[in-house]
Design an enzyme around this catalytic site. Structure first.
Site, PDB file in Angstrom:
ATOM      1  N   MET A 151      92.004-143.776  23.703  1.00  0.00           N
ATOM      2  CA  MET A 151      92.994-142.920  24.356  1.00  0.00           C
ATOM      3  C   MET A 151      94.346-142.887  23.648  1.00  0.00           C
ATOM      4  SD  MET A 151      91.244-141.604  26.608  1.00  0.00           S
ATOM      5  CE  MET A 151      89.589-141.970  27.111  1.00  0.00           C
ATOM      6  N   CYS A 152      94.403-143.439  22.438  1.00  0.00           N
ATOM      7  CA  CYS A 152      95.666-143.410  21.685  1.00  0.00           C
ATOM      8  C   CYS A 152      95.880-142.037  21.060  1.00  0.00           C
ATOM      9  CB  CYS A 152      95.657-144.456  20.578  1.00  0.00           C
ATOM     10  SG  CYS A 152      96.029-146.102  21.147  1.00  0.00           S
ATOM     11  N   HIS A 153      97.141-141.617  21.049  1.00  0.00           N
ATOM     12  CA  HIS A 153      97.509-140.367  20.404  1.00  0.00           C
ATOM     13  C   HIS A 153      97.632-140.569  18.894  1.00  0.00           C
ATOM     14  CE1 HIS A 153      98.800-139.694  24.552  1.00  0.00           C
ATOM     15  NE2 HIS A 153      98.607-138.415  24.300  1.00  0.00           N
ATOM     16  N   MET A 162     100.543-149.979  20.547  1.00  0.00           N
ATOM     17  CA  MET A 162      99.158-150.190  20.118  1.00  0.00           C
ATOM     18  C   MET A 162      99.056-150.249  18.601  1.00  0.00           C
ATOM     19  SD  MET A 162      97.739-150.709  22.910  1.00  0.00           S
ATOM     20  CE  MET A 162      96.163-151.057  22.155  1.00  0.00           C
ATOM     21  N   GLU A 163      99.884-149.473  17.910  1.00  0.00           N
ATOM     22  CA  GLU A 163      99.881-149.491  16.446  1.00  0.00           C
ATOM     23  C   GLU A 163     100.356-150.846  15.924  1.00  0.00           C
ATOM     24  OE1 GLU A 163      99.449-145.382  17.700  1.00  0.00           O
ATOM     25  OE2 GLU A 163     100.751-146.999  18.397  1.00  0.00           O
ATOM     26  N   ASP A 176      88.662-162.438   6.574  1.00  0.00           N
ATOM     27  CA  ASP A 176      87.632-161.951   5.656  1.00  0.00           C
ATOM     28  C   ASP A 176      87.810-162.524   4.254  1.00  0.00           C
ATOM     29  OD1 ASP A 176      85.459-160.155   4.738  1.00  0.00           O
ATOM     30  OD2 ASP A 176      87.097-159.191   3.646  1.00  0.00           O
TER      31      ASP A 176
END
Length: 154
Positions: free
Chosen positions: A74-76, A110-111, A125
């Site tokens: 749901m992120c833009h 969120m970013e 990793d």
């Protein structure tokens, strides 16, 4: 408190931000990755076979911030005006901080969180061949400014 990501049928939807004003928005997130002291030493000495761990993790974190809308449903899709990742290398862990900014209708929390997570995953990793006991921990929003309200973790 009401969640904004549900429509009248109680199904998920992307919030319409079209009526919001553009404002400068900044978010800061932090997290860490714990590892053996010997792994930290390899990173510091540039002896990890896959390359310069922190440089690659920085690029990975920035790339993730730019692609958050592809990862979180749901992120833009946000035009970022800046993204930076900083590392604090301690004896048995690396602290990661992401600062992400935009001028727009929705925030960049969120970013910033995604940038920290991906930087930590990149470190994992690159070092997993020598340290399978690493732990990614405590990813959290520290601060956000812009929009209707500011936030600062206490």
């Amino acid at each position: 408190m009401e969640f904004s990501h549900f429509n009248e049928s109680k199904r998920a939807h992307m919030v319409n931000v079209g009526e919001k004003k553009d404002t400068k928005r900044v978010a800061v997130a932090k997290g860490n990755i714990k590892m053996k002291k010997e792994t930290i030493d390899l990173i510091k000495e540039g002896l990890v076979k896959k390359g310069d761990v922190l440089s690659v993790a920085q690029i990975g974190g920035i790339m993730a911030a730019k692609k958050t809308f592809d990862l979180i449903p749901m992120c833009h899709n946000i035009f970022l005006t800046g993204a930076d990742i900083k590392f604090n290398v301690l004896e048995d862990e690396i602290e990661i901080e992401a600062v992400v900014s935009t001028v727009g209708k929705t925030g960049v929390e969120m970013e910033a969180l995604t940038a920290v997570a991906m930087a930590a995953l990149t470190i994992y990793d690159m070092c997993k061949a020598v340290d399978k006991d690493m732990v990614i921990d405590n990813i959290r929003l520290i601060e956000k400014t812009g929009g209707k309200s500011d936030y600062k973790r206490k």
